[in-house]
Design an enzyme around this catalytic site. Structure first.
Site, short mmCIF file in Angstrom:
data_model
loop_
_atom_site.label_atom_id
_atom_site.label_comp_id
_atom_site.label_asym_id
_atom_site.label_seq_id
_atom_site.Cartn_x
_atom_site.Cartn_y
_atom_site.Cartn_z
N ASN A 100 0.80 -1.22 0.00
CA ASN A 100 0.00 0.00 0.00
C ASN A 100 0.84 1.27 0.00
OD1 ASN A 100 -2.60 1.57 0.66
ND2 ASN A 100 -1.31 2.05 2.42
N TYR A 165 3.06 8.35 -11.57
CA TYR A 165 2.13 7.58 -10.73
C TYR A 165 1.35 6.58 -11.56
CZ TYR A 165 -1.61 6.90 -7.24
OH TYR A 165 -2.51 6.38 -6.35
N LYS A 169 1.50 2.50 -11.28
CA LYS A 169 0.29 1.77 -10.89
C LYS A 169 -0.11 0.73 -11.95
CE LYS A 169 -0.54 3.48 -6.86
NZ LYS A 169 -0.25 2.62 -5.67
#
Length: 302
Positions: A100, A165, A169
């Site tokens: 996470n 990002y 991801k």
């Protein structure tokens, strides 16, 4: 069915606040022993404080649960190995890993510094790689593991100003795809969660949504993906108590050939090639090649 985790040991990274904190609290409330990992830095990854992880551990212990804190950086593989070894020394095993931890360095691609791009990739992608590598052999030896990657709608569908990002991801989804295949015979299930929640990392991006987009509303998806009954190779989207599944699909396509005029014919037929009617979710990379060969062979036979 009561989702019980009382026999399980879980590691949650980035668990000092936001989603990670709620994940750690939820797992502990259902009986799991939890390693609460958090560097204790700011949203952009700077700084360090062990207090964030310890505060969550104190919450878990005050509620009757069992947890230990780790302030190590997920970017440090040796530190992740040490963290995993401490969990095994204390509880004998590691069953669940929730990757996470993350940082944000948002900027349009034209203005983004490459060092910021690398940092985001290093924390999100390599951080998950480091943690997963540290637990992989243990899970293989125990013939049990549940690993959850944290992807994002920004990675799945794109978002202005988040090239680094988004790249990280989506890379995590690719990592999930292959690890789910490699882990299948060892009962290691690997899934991804795409959360929408109002946290430090989204503050200012989604005004007036705090009451709906709570970290708590994402927790059910995490628990389903981390439980012994979890599917594998699944991407669950979650936000505001709403849940969806995302799929990487392949259209049926058509054979055009590779003659000199193939580019022009492909351009003319592109809409048909892209037609999603009858699209499938391939179970392995070989299925693309198989589909292409089958259509080519059929064209030769005609």
């Amino acid at each position: 069915m009561n989702m019980d985790f009382s026999r399980r040991v879980a590691i949650v990274t980035g668990a000092g606040g936001g989603l990670g904190r709620q994940y750690a609290l939820a797992l502990a409330a259902r009986g799991a022993k939890v390693v609460v990992n958090d560097l204790g830095g700011t949203v952009d990854g700077s700084g360090f404080s062990p207090a964030a992880a310890q505060m969550v551990v104190d919450e878990i212990r005050s509620a009757g649960g069992d947890a230990i804190a780790s302030g190590a950086s997920v970017t440090d593989f040796d530190a992740m190995q040490t963290m995993v070894a401490e969990a095994v020394d204390k509880w004998g095993r590691v069953d669940i890993l929730i990757n996470n931890a993350g940082v944000l360095r948002d900027s349009s691609f034209a203005k983004m510094a490459l060092e910021d791009f690398r940092l985001v990739m290093d924390v999100h992608l390599m951080g998950a790689v480091n943690c997963t590598k540290a637990v992989w052999d243990i899970m293989r030896h125990n013939s049990y593991g549940r690993i959850v990657m944290t992807t994002s709608s920004s990675g799945l569908y794109g978002n202005f100003g988040q090239s680094g990002y988004s790249a990280a991801k989506m890379a995590l989804v690719g990592l999930m795809q292959t690890l789910s295949i490699e882990g299948s015979k060892y009962n290691i299930h690997v899934n991804s969660i795409a959360p929408t929640a109002f946290t430090r990392m989204t503050d200012g991006l989604m005004p007036d949504m705090e009451k709906l987009l709570t970290p708590e509303s994402v927790v059910p998806a995490m628990l389903v993906l981390a439980h012994e009954t979890a599917p594998t190779r699944t991407i669950l989207c979650a936000g505001a108590g709403t849940f969806e599944a995302a799929h990487i699909t392949m259209t049926d396509g058509m054979h055009i050939g590779a003659d000199v005029d193939a580019p022009e014919r492909l351009a003319g037929l592109l809409a048909q090639v892209m037609d999603r009617t009858g699209s499938t979710v391939p179970l392995a990379a070989i299925e693309q090649g198989r589909n292409e060969i089958e259509k080519a062979s059929a064209a030769i036979r005609r």
